[in-house]
Design a protein around this motif. Structure first.
Motif, PDB file in Angstrom:
ATOM      1  N   PHE A  10     -14.306   1.698  26.275  1.00 51.75           N
ATOM      2  CA  PHE A  10     -13.647   2.677  27.374  1.00 51.75           C
ATOM      3  C   PHE A  10     -12.252   3.025  26.381  1.00 51.75           C
ATOM      4  CE2 PHE A  10     -16.112   0.605  30.839  1.00 51.75           C
ATOM      5  CZ  PHE A  10     -16.714   1.737  31.269  1.00 51.75           C
ATOM      6  N   THR A  11     -12.006   4.251  26.567  1.00 56.37           N
ATOM      7  CA  THR A  11     -10.694   4.685  25.787  1.00 56.37           C
ATOM      8  C   THR A  11      -9.792   5.289  27.080  1.00 56.37           C
ATOM      9  OG1 THR A  11     -11.455   6.989  25.728  1.00 56.37           O
ATOM     10  CG2 THR A  11     -12.199   5.378  24.003  1.00 56.37           C
ATOM     11  N   PRO A  12      -8.716   5.601  26.704  1.00 57.00           N
ATOM     12  CA  PRO A  12      -7.700   6.261  27.741  1.00 57.00           C
ATOM     13  C   PRO A  12      -8.303   7.483  28.286  1.00 57.00           C
ATOM     14  CG  PRO A  12      -6.423   5.680  25.640  1.00 57.00           C
ATOM     15  CD  PRO A  12      -7.862   5.270  25.352  1.00 57.00           C
ATOM     16  N   VAL A  13      -9.013   8.109  27.619  1.00 56.42           N
ATOM     17  CA  VAL A  13      -9.622   9.436  28.419  1.00 56.42           C
ATOM     18  C   VAL A  13     -10.591   8.936  29.564  1.00 56.42           C
ATOM     19  CG1 VAL A  13     -11.368  11.130  27.836  1.00 56.42           C
ATOM     20  CG2 VAL A  13      -9.477  10.661  26.200  1.00 56.42           C
ATOM     21  N   ALA A 310      -2.775  -4.009  36.850  1.00 61.53           N
ATOM     22  CA  ALA A 310      -1.945  -4.485  35.798  1.00 61.53           C
ATOM     23  C   ALA A 310      -2.413  -4.403  34.371  1.00 61.53           C
ATOM     24  CB  ALA A 310      -1.797  -6.071  36.184  1.00 61.53           C
ATOM     25  N   SER A 311      -3.978  -4.176  34.176  1.00 60.34           N
ATOM     26  CA  SER A 311      -4.316  -4.198  32.814  1.00 60.34           C
ATOM     27  C   SER A 311      -4.578  -2.964  32.353  1.00 60.34           C
ATOM     28  CB  SER A 311      -5.600  -5.314  32.851  1.00 60.34           C
ATOM     29  OG  SER A 311      -5.444  -6.287  33.217  1.00 60.34           O
ATOM     30  N   GLY A 312      -4.704  -1.810  33.604  1.00 54.94           N
ATOM     31  CA  GLY A 312      -4.860  -0.426  32.869  1.00 54.94           C
ATOM     32  C   GLY A 312      -6.240  -0.123  32.917  1.00 54.94           C
ATOM     33  N   VAL A 313      -7.033  -0.898  33.774  1.00 52.99           N
ATOM     34  CA  VAL A 313      -8.294  -0.604  33.853  1.00 52.99           C
ATOM     35  C   VAL A 313      -8.858   0.366  34.954  1.00 52.99           C
ATOM     36  CG1 VAL A 313     -10.896  -1.863  34.236  1.00 52.99           C
ATOM     37  CG2 VAL A 313      -8.999  -3.086  32.826  1.00 52.99           C
ATOM     38  N   PHE A 314      -9.286   1.631  34.651  1.00 57.33           N
ATOM     39  CA  PHE A 314      -9.381   2.508  35.608  1.00 57.33           C
ATOM     40  C   PHE A 314     -10.744   3.396  35.152  1.00 57.33           C
ATOM     41  CE2 PHE A 314      -4.807   1.670  35.638  1.00 57.33           C
ATOM     42  CZ  PHE A 314      -4.672   1.515  37.016  1.00 57.33           C
ATOM     43  N   PHE A 315     -11.758   2.722  34.705  1.00 54.98           N
ATOM     44  CA  PHE A 315     -13.040   3.669  34.213  1.00 54.98           C
ATOM     45  C   PHE A 315     -13.630   4.224  35.646  1.00 54.98           C
ATOM     46  CE2 PHE A 315     -14.201  -0.902  35.396  1.00 54.98           C
ATOM     47  CZ  PHE A 315     -15.567  -0.647  35.724  1.00 54.98           C
ATOM     48  N   ASP A 346     -18.118  -3.140  27.910  1.00 51.62           N
ATOM     49  CA  ASP A 346     -16.768  -3.396  27.482  1.00 51.62           C
ATOM     50  C   ASP A 346     -16.136  -4.566  28.270  1.00 51.62           C
ATOM     51  OD1 ASP A 346     -13.890  -3.273  27.110  1.00 51.62           O
ATOM     52  OD2 ASP A 346     -14.032  -1.055  26.990  1.00 51.62           O
ATOM     53  N   PRO A 347     -15.514  -5.527  27.742  1.00 53.70           N
ATOM     54  CA  PRO A 347     -15.153  -6.469  28.515  1.00 53.70           C
ATOM     55  C   PRO A 347     -14.125  -6.194  29.538  1.00 53.70           C
ATOM     56  CG  PRO A 347     -15.244  -7.291  26.143  1.00 53.70           C
ATOM     57  CD  PRO A 347     -15.402  -5.700  26.216  1.00 53.70           C
ATOM     58  N   ALA A 348     -13.211  -4.952  29.247  1.00 43.54           N
ATOM     59  CA  ALA A 348     -12.411  -4.606  30.082  1.00 43.54           C
ATOM     60  C   ALA A 348     -13.154  -4.383  31.744  1.00 43.54           C
ATOM     61  CB  ALA A 348     -11.618  -3.405  29.857  1.00 43.54           C
TER      62      ALA A 348
END
Length: 362
Positions: A10-13, A310-315, A346-348
């Motif tokens: 996963f990327t910022p996009v 908190a970790s920025g995980v928004f897939f 992806d581990p995230a």
């Protein structure tokens, strides 16, 4: 599109923000630690983290052209039904007219519909009820829905007998300031209401909840209780003793809150109740016997959302019905299922996906 399809992670996009600066900003502006949150906020993240990101972090809203209100909106209809039932049942409680009995049905229905007519007229004066013909049709439907709700309430009261539970508290607020001031048309606050949030330990820190319980029924001696959450829409996503993999958390949170607000009382059940033909007048409950297991899942879901934000995980986590009504769909891109399948290793994503897999069917 090259980041969406050209990378195996996963990327910022895709909505996954990995830079320390981004994560610091998320914790500072949107972190859940020490902040009262509603169960619907957790539900949204557990339904689709990307939708949560677009709506709650970025504040995206679709552009809509102004137009004439043609009919009462689903949101306004639900609010109106809630307020009618609140006023009706609170009035019966205050006048000592419980328990409900079938011989009094005609008088009770007249009383209930009188409340509806007055409140519907108030909504019409505000321009919320739409064109005259559609307005009249909607009023007739609401009359029929409320008559059916009353019949079910009478059936319950007669089946439970003198030891049954009776409506006692309404719109019980917790973790939020008072919702109105003197002189408004909203009924007075329930004495159980409090600005104190309801805590739930998730390990390193407490998750703090806020919300508003539609109704709490109690036995005559106050020793037993039941939580009621009205639903005016579809009931397809609700099941008995289930949180639907983290997407149906209101009843678990409200049961937790009721136990705290009613020390010493045994909260037997928390229940979603449909109050419309659209929801089929169905009922779905969380029994006390199943509560311990659900409580642990609530803790786990809370950790997933706290750590994910908190970790920025928004897939994106697509679902057919969810995607159909999603406001973020225009920016989400196409082939969502294929992109998730390509990158889900992806581990995230693992804490979220592990919870979904572990709680499947619960």
């Amino acid at each position: 599109e090259s980041q969406r399809w050209g990378e195996s992670h996963f990327t910022p996009v895709d909505g996954v923000l990995r830079s320390p600066a981004s994560r610091e900003a998320l914790v500072a502006g949107h972190g859940l630690a020490g902040v009262p949150v509603s169960p619907t906020r957790l539900e949204q993240y557990m339904s689709c983290p990307y939708q949560y990101f677009c709506e709650r972090i970025l504040g995206l809203e679709p552009l809509e052209a102004p137009e004439q209100i043609e009919r009462l909106s689903a949101l306004d209809r639900g609010t109106l039904m809630h307020r009618v039932l609140h006023e009706f049942f609170a009035g019966l409680r205050d006048s000592g007219d419980f328990p409900l009995r079938r011989p009094s049905r005609a008088a009770l229905l007249d009383r209930l519909l009188a409340v509806l007519d007055r409140r519907f007229s108030q909504a019409a004066a505000l321009g919320l009820t739409g064109l005259p013909l559609l307005r009249d049709i909607e009023l007739d439907r609401m009359r029929e829905d409320l008559a059916r709700v009353l019949d079910l309430e009478i059936d319950d009261a007669e089946a439970e007998g003198s030891a049954g539970l009776r409506p006692a508290h309404f719109e019980v607020r917790f973790g939020m300031p008072p919702r109105h001031g003197p002189g408004t048309d909203i009924p007075a606050e329930d004495p159980l209401s409090t600005e104190d949030p309801v805590p739930l330990s998730t390990g390193d820190a407490d998750l703090l909840f806020k919300g508003q319980i539609d109704r709490i029924d109690r036995s005559a001696d106050g020793g037993r209780a039941r939580v009621i959450e009205y639903k005016s829409g579809l009931m397809d996503d609700y099941e008995d003793n289930s949180h639907h993999a983290g997407t149906s958390l209101q009843v678990p949170v409200y049961l937790l809150a009721a136990e705290r607000l009613l020390p010493g009382a045994h909260v037997e059940q928390a229940q979603y109740r449909s109050i419309s033909r659209r929801g089929g007048f169905l009922r779905r409950g969380l029994d006390h016997e199943a509560w311990q297991g659900i409580r642990e899942d609530l803790r786990a879901a809370g950790r997933v959302v706290q750590e994910g934000v908190a970790s920025g995980v928004f897939f994106h986590y697509p679902g057919e019905e969810l995607c159909k009504r999603c406001k973020a769909r225009p920016v989400c891109g196409e082939e969502r299922e294929a992109r998730l399948a390509r990158k889900k290793s992806d581990p995230a994503a693992r804490p979220f996906l592990d919870f979904k897999e572990a709680s499947a069917g619960r």
